[in-house]
Design a protein around this motif. Structure first.
Motif, short mmCIF file in Angstrom:
data_model
loop_
_atom_site.label_atom_id
_atom_site.label_comp_id
_atom_site.label_asym_id
_atom_site.label_seq_id
_atom_site.Cartn_x
_atom_site.Cartn_y
_atom_site.Cartn_z
N ASP A 83 0.86 -1.18 0.00
CA ASP A 83 0.00 0.00 0.00
C ASP A 83 0.90 1.24 0.00
N ALA A 84 0.68 2.13 -0.97
CA ALA A 84 1.42 3.39 -1.00
C ALA A 84 0.48 4.58 -0.90
N ASP A 85 -0.70 4.35 -0.34
CA ASP A 85 -1.66 5.43 -0.09
C ASP A 85 -1.89 6.28 -1.34
N THR A 86 -1.72 7.57 -1.25
CA THR A 86 -1.95 8.46 -2.39
C THR A 86 -0.67 8.75 -3.18
N GLY A 87 0.43 8.10 -2.77
CA GLY A 87 1.72 8.45 -3.36
C GLY A 87 2.40 9.57 -2.60
N TYR A 88 1.70 10.12 -1.58
CA TYR A 88 2.26 11.10 -0.64
C TYR A 88 2.56 12.44 -1.29
N GLY A 89 1.67 12.87 -2.17
CA GLY A 89 1.82 14.20 -2.73
C GLY A 89 1.45 14.27 -4.19
N ASN A 90 2.08 15.19 -4.90
CA ASN A 90 1.80 15.38 -6.32
C ASN A 90 2.61 14.40 -7.17
N PRO A 91 2.54 14.48 -8.50
CA PRO A 91 3.29 13.53 -9.32
C PRO A 91 4.78 13.47 -9.04
N LEU A 92 5.38 14.58 -8.63
CA LEU A 92 6.80 14.55 -8.31
C LEU A 92 7.05 13.71 -7.05
N ASN A 93 6.17 13.84 -6.07
CA ASN A 93 6.27 13.00 -4.88
C ASN A 93 6.05 11.54 -5.22
#
Length: 300
Positions: A83-93
């Protein structure tokens, strides 16, 4: 064979991939030893085991990666899906998240289109980001992976927020953006489950079997016959272990000892074997590791 390649082969094969959820290294080790073809790192269980708190977006990316690395270290050749949730930010994150999970030894991850801080997919009060924003996150994840076999799973939580048809629309967009597996979270009926399969022919689909959740609790055979390729049991071990601990604690409060629960427990020897003590002892013998003598009490 790399674990990423192994996971891709499993998803392309004829069998349904069953991945129980691990919330720590011990549970991951037991799943791998039990002979399952994949292990799933549950964010719900990780939040509970690391923080003792619910899955409401309190864990950071670095905390999740650290736990993923611990799990990957004990699962060996068995692929770990995390699980990586939402990716922890925007596309750069998201790009950094994918790189960090890859370095941790994970074979694949899923990211979702919730607003951060996110919530467990079977909780109320979720919100989702615009579809176009999530499309860019999926693109970033696909482009960031250094191993082309690393599996990107795109999850949408839109069904509970914007309706089931919107969830299907988003799933199609995420597939077009390069996602390898589509994960429509929390469908509520058999009709919706069938519609998911019909909407994504020849696409690996994920079924999230969450106890007491919103999705019908189908049998493994029913899930296979519907046409899903990967089924997660994210909280089964966590809930079962929690129930056993609560029963033992209540017994101790009532004046009982663990002896009363012996038939529901493993022995000291069984446990040390499960966590690999015999192998450690073999290594000690191979390398001539000296056993430290037990300190003797000072004689005056």
């Amino acid at each position: 064979m790399r674990v990423t390649t192994r996971l891709r082969q499993l998803l392309a094969g004829p069998e349904l991939v069953v991945a129980p959820g691990a919330y720590d290294a011990l549970s991951a080790r037991l799943i791998a030893q039990a002979g399952f073809s994949a292990v799933y790192m549950t964010g719900f269980g990780t939040s509970a085991s690391v923080l003792g708190m619910p899955d409401v977006g309190l864990l950071t990316m670095s905390e999740m990666v650290s736990r993923a690395a611990a799990l990957a270290a004990v699962t060996g050749e068995v692929p770990l899906i995390a699980d990586a949730d939402t990716g922890y930010g925007n596309p750069l994150n998201v790009r950094r998240t994918v790189r960090e999970y890859e370095r941790a030894g994970v074979a694949g991850l899923h990211i979702e289109d919730q607003v951060w801080p996110k919530k467990c997919g079977h909780m109320e009060g979720k919100q989702v980001i615009p579809m176009e924003e999530m499309v860019q996150k999926v693109r970033a994840a696909v482009e960031a992976r250094q191993d082309p076999d690393f599996v990107i799973i795109a999850r949408t939580d839109a069904a509970a927020v914007l309706g089931f048809e919107e969830a299907l629309r988003r799933g199609r967009a995420y597939r077009e953006a390069g996602a390898d597996v589509i994960f429509i979270e929390a469908p509520r009926t058999m009709e919706e489950l069938r519609a998911i399969v019909q909407a994504f022919p020849d696409v690996p689909l994920l079924f999230n079997w969450a106890q007491s959740g919103k999705t019908p609790p189908l049998s493994v055979n029913e899930i296979r016959e519907l046409g899903f390729k990967l089924v997660l049991f994210p909280v089964a071990l966590l809930f079962t272990a929690t129930h056993a601990m609560l029963r033992l604690l209540e017994g101790l409060k009532q004046g009982e000892t663990p002896t009363a629960f012996a038939d529901q427990s493993v022995s000291f020897q069984q446990f040390t074997e499960l966590v690999g003590l015999p192998f450690i002892q073999e290594l000690e013998a191979r390398y001539g590791v000296r056993q430290e003598a037990t300190p003797q009490p000072h004689q005056s």
